[in-house]
Design an enzyme around this catalytic site. Structure first.
Site, short mmCIF file in Angstrom:
data_model
loop_
_atom_site.label_atom_id
_atom_site.label_comp_id
_atom_site.label_asym_id
_atom_site.label_seq_id
_atom_site.Cartn_x
_atom_site.Cartn_y
_atom_site.Cartn_z
N GLU A 1 18.36 28.81 52.32
CA GLU A 1 19.50 29.12 53.21
C GLU A 1 19.03 29.34 54.65
OE1 GLU A 1 22.57 28.70 52.38
OE2 GLU A 1 22.05 28.28 50.31
N GLU B 1 20.46 18.74 52.67
CA GLU B 1 19.94 19.45 51.50
C GLU B 1 18.45 19.17 51.30
OE1 GLU B 1 21.08 21.81 49.57
OE2 GLU B 1 22.69 21.78 51.01
N HIS C 1 18.52 26.01 56.41
CA HIS C 1 19.74 25.41 56.99
C HIS C 1 20.03 26.02 58.36
CE1 HIS C 1 21.29 22.86 53.81
NE2 HIS C 1 21.34 23.84 52.93
#
Ligand SMILES: [Zn+2]
Length: 275
Positions: free
Chosen positions: A137, A201, A140
């Site tokens: 996370e 991703e 990202h």
């Protein structure tokens, strides 16, 4: 000048002056709204989220979220500094909170604002499993994927509001906050989350693996985590995180193959054993 030309030149101008370099890939990415404008809004939305939700404090699990988060943040900084990106995290205000909620989810807003839901802990199972999720996370956020999930018009609207937030602490209207939260993964407030693209991703998996390894966590556990996530999606409602992070065998295979290079990367930082 024809109207179409004016629009074209304006768009070109915006493109020229709004590309940011992704330090992890060296690629130019579109950043119509710079972090200097996004971050104040992220901080405001994060605080609003925390006050509307049940933040867990003082438990072993809450402490684990904070300690893993700190290690991931430190590893991110070491990696960026070693690669010529000193100052990249200058405006980050890292924060790591566990929120009591049965959703299987976690996210990181721009500026290092992280939430882990208690519902994901039975799947992460261990500190290392949690590091897989938090590393991913954070990746990202570091790569600014959130803003690339939004359309240009949404970004411009958010940019205008973010500027106002930054200069005079103006309120954020509900619609703009909704776009923002959709893009940055705070789905429960608006009921919708935009999925990350497959390339984002893959990129976040790779960055996340390196970061967790530099933080001293075993990158072999990443594939295991996503296998558990996949198993958990069978029957009943699929985990919330899978609506934005679709898991599949290709991903699991990639993670298995990338683990060795993540360990090699960590060795450059003197990390030779992994828990
Ligand atoms: Zn992801």
């Amino acid at each position: 000048m024809k109207r179409e030309n004016i629009i074209l030149y304006t768009a070109t101008f915006l493109m020229l002056f709004s590309c940011a370099q992704n330090p992890f890939t060296g690629k130019k990415t579109l950043a119509l709204v710079p972090n200097s404008q996004i971050l104040p809004m992220a901080f405001q939305e994060y605080d609003a989220f925390l006050s509307d939700n049940n933040v867990v404090t003082g438990t072993a699990e809450a402490n684990m979220v904070k300690s893993v988060g700190q290690k991931i943040a430190t590893a991110s900084e070491r990696w960026l500094n070693a690669n010529g990106y000193q100052g990249y995290l200058e405006n980050y205000r890292w924060e790591y909170n566990l929120v009591k909620d049965d959703q299987v989810n976690a996210w990181c807003m721009p500026g290092g604002k992280i939430v882990v839901y208690t519902g994901i802990l039975p799947i992460t199972q261990s500190e290392t499993g949690l590091a897989v999720v938090m590393g991913h996370e954070v990746a990202h956020a570091l790569a600014n994927h959130g803003q690339q999930r939004m359309s240009a018009s949404q970004l411009q609207q958010v940019g205008a509001v973010a500027t106002a937030v930054g200069t005079q602490a103006a309120g954020v209207d509900e619609e703009t906050a909704g776009y923002f939260n959709m893009a940055y993964g705070v789905g429960s407030q608006v009921g919708v989350m935009l999925p990350f693209s497959r390339s984002h991703e893959t990129e976040a998996d790779k960055i996340g693996l390196n970061i967790m390894a530099i933080a001293g966590y075993n990158p072999d556990e990443a594939a295991e985590l996503w296998k558990r996530m996949k198993a958990n999606s069978g029957g009943g409602a699929p985990p919330e995180i899978l609506s934005t992070h679709p898991s599949n065998d290709t991903r699991i295979n990639n993670l298995t193959q990338l683990a060795a290079s993540a360990k090699a990367e960590a060795r450059k930082f003197g990390v030779t054993s992994f828990k």
